[in-house]
Design a protein around this motif. Structure first.
Motif, PDB file in Angstrom:
ATOM      1  N   LEU A 166      14.739 -13.739   6.011  1.00  0.00           N
ATOM      2  CA  LEU A 166      13.614 -13.259   5.205  1.00  0.00           C
ATOM      3  C   LEU A 166      12.917 -12.181   6.029  1.00  0.00           C
ATOM      4  CD1 LEU A 166      12.063 -13.784   2.531  1.00  0.00           C
ATOM      5  CD2 LEU A 166      10.564 -15.306   3.828  1.00  0.00           C
ATOM      6  N   CYS A 167      13.030 -10.948   5.595  1.00  0.00           N
ATOM      7  CA  CYS A 167      12.619  -9.792   6.403  1.00  0.00           C
ATOM      8  C   CYS A 167      11.407  -9.106   5.775  1.00  0.00           C
ATOM      9  CB  CYS A 167      13.783  -8.818   6.524  1.00  0.00           C
ATOM     10  SG  CYS A 167      13.449  -7.401   7.576  1.00  0.00           S
ATOM     11  N   ASP A 168      10.347  -8.976   6.558  1.00  0.00           N
ATOM     12  CA  ASP A 168       9.085  -8.413   6.082  1.00  0.00           C
ATOM     13  C   ASP A 168       8.820  -7.068   6.744  1.00  0.00           C
ATOM     14  OD1 ASP A 168       6.494  -8.086   5.056  1.00  0.00           O
ATOM     15  OD2 ASP A 168       5.597  -9.184   6.730  1.00  0.00           O
ATOM     16  N   PHE A 169       8.855  -5.988   5.947  1.00  0.00           N
ATOM     17  CA  PHE A 169       8.471  -4.669   6.421  1.00  0.00           C
ATOM     18  C   PHE A 169       6.955  -4.558   6.234  1.00  0.00           C
ATOM     19  CE2 PHE A 169      12.880  -4.497   5.286  1.00  0.00           C
ATOM     20  CZ  PHE A 169      13.469  -3.609   6.182  1.00  0.00           C
ATOM     21  N   TRP A 170       6.207  -4.422   7.319  1.00  0.00           N
ATOM     22  CA  TRP A 170       4.753  -4.546   7.260  1.00  0.00           C
ATOM     23  C   TRP A 170       4.095  -3.651   8.297  1.00  0.00           C
ATOM     24  CZ3 TRP A 170       1.271  -7.224  10.808  1.00  0.00           C
ATOM     25  CH2 TRP A 170       1.889  -7.545  12.034  1.00  0.00           C
ATOM     26  N   MET A 206       0.838  -1.191   0.000  1.00  0.00           N
ATOM     27  CA  MET A 206       0.000   0.000   0.000  1.00  0.00           C
ATOM     28  C   MET A 206       0.873   1.241   0.000  1.00  0.00           C
ATOM     29  SD  MET A 206      -2.838  -1.203   2.764  1.00  0.00           S
ATOM     30  CE  MET A 206      -3.950   0.152   2.490  1.00  0.00           C
ATOM     31  N   LYS A 207       0.393   2.226  -0.718  1.00  0.00           N
ATOM     32  CA  LYS A 207       1.161   3.456  -0.782  1.00  0.00           C
ATOM     33  C   LYS A 207       1.223   4.143   0.570  1.00  0.00           C
ATOM     34  CE  LYS A 207       2.513   3.909  -5.060  1.00  0.00           C
ATOM     35  NZ  LYS A 207       3.918   4.013  -5.378  1.00  0.00           N
ATOM     36  N   LYS A 208       2.388   4.774   0.880  1.00  0.00           N
ATOM     37  CA  LYS A 208       2.587   5.441   2.158  1.00  0.00           C
ATOM     38  C   LYS A 208       1.765   6.718   2.264  1.00  0.00           C
ATOM     39  CE  LYS A 208       6.531   7.679   3.554  1.00  0.00           C
ATOM     40  NZ  LYS A 208       7.967   7.746   3.785  1.00  0.00           N
ATOM     41  N   THR A 209       1.573   7.413   1.136  1.00  0.00           N
ATOM     42  CA  THR A 209       0.846   8.677   1.178  1.00  0.00           C
ATOM     43  C   THR A 209      -0.634   8.391   1.361  1.00  0.00           C
ATOM     44  OG1 THR A 209       2.449   9.634  -0.310  1.00  0.00           O
ATOM     45  CG2 THR A 209       0.378  10.801  -0.080  1.00  0.00           C
ATOM     46  N   ILE A 210      -1.212   8.758   2.528  1.00  0.00           N
ATOM     47  CA  ILE A 210      -2.621   8.516   2.827  1.00  0.00           C
ATOM     48  C   ILE A 210      -3.263   9.838   3.186  1.00  0.00           C
ATOM     49  CG2 ILE A 210      -4.238   7.282   4.300  1.00  0.00           C
ATOM     50  CD1 ILE A 210      -1.993   5.287   4.821  1.00  0.00           C
ATOM     51  N   LEU A 211      -4.435  10.139   2.601  1.00  0.00           N
ATOM     52  CA  LEU A 211      -5.130  11.374   2.930  1.00  0.00           C
ATOM     53  C   LEU A 211      -5.588  11.338   4.375  1.00  0.00           C
ATOM     54  CD1 LEU A 211      -7.281  11.819  -0.276  1.00  0.00           C
ATOM     55  CD2 LEU A 211      -5.250  13.100   0.383  1.00  0.00           C
ATOM     56  N   LYS A 212      -5.311  12.427   5.132  1.00  0.00           N
ATOM     57  CA  LYS A 212      -5.687  12.503   6.538  1.00  0.00           C
ATOM     58  C   LYS A 212      -7.208  12.577   6.676  1.00  0.00           C
ATOM     59  CE  LYS A 212      -1.513  15.093   7.669  1.00  0.00           C
ATOM     60  NZ  LYS A 212      -0.971  16.392   8.117  1.00  0.00           N
ATOM     61  N   ALA A 261       7.948  -3.874  12.101  1.00  0.00           N
ATOM     62  CA  ALA A 261       6.698  -3.119  12.221  1.00  0.00           C
ATOM     63  C   ALA A 261       6.933  -1.684  11.742  1.00  0.00           C
ATOM     64  CB  ALA A 261       6.213  -3.138  13.652  1.00  0.00           C
ATOM     65  N   THR A 262       6.341  -1.353  10.609  1.00  0.00           N
ATOM     66  CA  THR A 262       6.625  -0.113   9.891  1.00  0.00           C
ATOM     67  C   THR A 262       5.403   0.801   9.898  1.00  0.00           C
ATOM     68  OG1 THR A 262       8.154  -1.337   8.471  1.00  0.00           O
ATOM     69  CG2 THR A 262       7.394   0.791   7.660  1.00  0.00           C
ATOM     70  N   TRP A 263       5.581   2.070  10.274  1.00  0.00           N
ATOM     71  CA  TRP A 263       4.498   3.065  10.248  1.00  0.00           C
ATOM     72  C   TRP A 263       3.275   2.566  11.020  1.00  0.00           C
ATOM     73  CZ3 TRP A 263       4.653   2.502   4.281  1.00  0.00           C
ATOM     74  CH2 TRP A 263       5.902   2.889   3.794  1.00  0.00           C
ATOM     75  N   ASP A 264       3.480   1.994  12.194  1.00  0.00           N
ATOM     76  CA  ASP A 264       2.391   1.353  12.917  1.00  0.00           C
ATOM     77  C   ASP A 264       2.499   1.633  14.408  1.00  0.00           C
ATOM     78  OD1 ASP A 264       0.075  -0.117  12.992  1.00  0.00           O
ATOM     79  OD2 ASP A 264       1.040  -2.070  12.799  1.00  0.00           O
ATOM     80  N   ASN A 310       7.986  -1.136  16.546  1.00  0.00           N
ATOM     81  CA  ASN A 310       8.019   0.325  16.561  1.00  0.00           C
ATOM     82  C   ASN A 310       9.131   0.905  15.673  1.00  0.00           C
ATOM     83  OD1 ASN A 310       6.871   2.760  17.533  1.00  0.00           O
ATOM     84  ND2 ASN A 310       8.518   2.987  19.015  1.00  0.00           N
ATOM     85  N   ALA A 311       9.381   0.254  14.539  1.00  0.00           N
ATOM     86  CA  ALA A 311      10.435   0.757  13.632  1.00  0.00           C
ATOM     87  C   ALA A 311      10.041   2.078  12.990  1.00  0.00           C
ATOM     88  CB  ALA A 311      10.746  -0.282  12.559  1.00  0.00           C
ATOM     89  N   GLN A 312       8.743   2.284  12.796  1.00  0.00           N
ATOM     90  CA  GLN A 312       8.246   3.518  12.190  1.00  0.00           C
ATOM     91  C   GLN A 312       8.964   3.819  10.868  1.00  0.00           C
ATOM     92  OE1 GLN A 312       5.521   4.366  13.263  1.00  0.00           O
ATOM     93  NE2 GLN A 312       5.492   3.572  15.345  1.00  0.00           N
TER      94      GLN A 312
END
Length: 349
Positions: free
Chosen positions: A244-248, A1-7, A280-283, A304-306
């Motif tokens: 095997l690394c999953d950014f999610w 999913m794209k990172k840019t999300i409308l607020k 854990a990315t952007w979560d 909490n990698a953000q």
């Protein structure tokens, strides 16, 4: 999913028509049909660059009540529901009547026409949809051929519209299939017009970082802190095993769809030394923990990698699944679905 999300911006009142119009400028009219709205509701026409609401768009039994408004300059817009969780793009607000048709949950309009930019956007979307239909109907589809042909469509659109918002949309929001070298060339073409735009600069920087962390390159370390504990990618990578690394993220639907594939890989190859790792990315940590429990994820997580991991690897969309070699060399990026098992089967023969 794209990172840019409308607020999310809730409405205080629902009033049809243009919210803020100048006395002079480009006068647009929006009309058409929303195919998955049987009842009556009001949608938002939102400036995708500023996230400001340009107009309220009443829909009655699927038919858009024509809305007129004025913009100072051509504007890249999204037609979205009130909580901004679904929408149609790109829509270009410029002089003239814009006609669209599509599902509010469909991302692209199925039909878009009426003004120069929207005519060309509609043609691009149709070409992409026709290609997708061809791929889905093929008995033995060639994914590489699909991506190459998709890249030809999208890159061609950018070249044709390097100085306007259609090119900007494709380059920053819909660039699948465009190879790294060509992306760099397209960035250079658009630099004179969009070089000071923050989204453009961020995406260019991300692609430069992605090139630095491509296949064959040594891993880039990063760290994250959660519950007083610091975790680093180097705690897992470069220790003598494949990782095997999953950014999610918990909120990401495609991420959740890949979890069963990662669990299957973990169960099949852990005895042979494979390490499966989530980042854990952007979560929010509490949401990550809830998803781990719901999905019964058995492998470790960097919590909490953000932005830390995504910045290190130029990640603009998730899931991003990367395979690291025993010495920390990047073996593969962008692994999804069956490609995960195919790559691991090559390794663990």
């Amino acid at each position: 999913m794209k990172k840019t999300i409308l607020k999310t911006m809730l409405l205080a009142a629902v009033v049809a028509g243009c919210i803020s119009c100048t006395e002079s400028g480009l006068k647009f009219r929006l009309e058409g049909k929303i195919t998955d709205m049987a009842g009556d509701d009001t949608l938002l026409l939102v400036n995708a660059m500023t996230e400001d609401t340009v107009a309220l768009v009443p829909v009655v039994k699927g038919q858009i009540t024509p809305v007129e408004g004025t913009v100072k300059e051509p504007t890249y817009a999204v037609l979205t529901n009130k909580d901004r969780s679904a929408g149609l793009q790109p829509i270009f607000l410029e002089e003239g009547t814009i006609t669209l048709e599509g599902s509010i949950n469909g991302y692209f309009p199925t039909k878009l026409s009426g003004t120069p930019l929207n005519d060309d956007a509609g043609k691009m979307v149709k070409a992409v949809m026709d290609l997708s239909d061809e791929y889905e109907k093929a008995e033995d589809p060639d994914a590489d051929d699909f991506l190459q042909r998709l890249g030809s469509i999208t890159a061609g659109t950018v070249r044709q519209h390097k100085d306007d918002l259609l090119g900007y949309f494709v380059l920053t929001q819909f660039n699948e299939g465009i190879e790294q070298d060509e992306m760099n060339e397209l960035f250079a073409l658009m630099e004179p017009t969009f070089g000071e735009d923050e989204n453009f600069k961020a995406m260019k920087e991300a692609y430069e970082k992605k090139a630095e962390t491509g296949e064959g390159k040594m891993f880039t370390d990063f760290e994250a802190t959660y519950d007083g504990k610091v975790q680093r990618l180097s705690d897992y990578v470069g220790k003598g095993n494949y990782v095997l690394c999953d950014f999610w993220a918990s909120w990401c639907g495609p991420c959740r769809m890949e979890i069963p594939n990662l669990i299957a890989a973990y169960n099949k190859y852990k005895a042979k030394g494979l390490v499966v790792l989530g980042v854990a990315t952007w979560d929010k940590p509490e949401d990550t923990l809830k998803a781990i429990e719901e999905l019964k994820i058995p492998y470790p997580q960097i919590m909490n990698a953000q932005q830390a991991g995504s910045d290190a690897y130029g990640i603009e969309g998730i899931p991003q699944i990367i395979l690291f070699g025993p010495d920390g060399t990047i073996v593969a990026r962008d692994l999804r679905g069956e490609a995960i098992e195919e790559k691991l089967a090559e390794i663990y023969k």
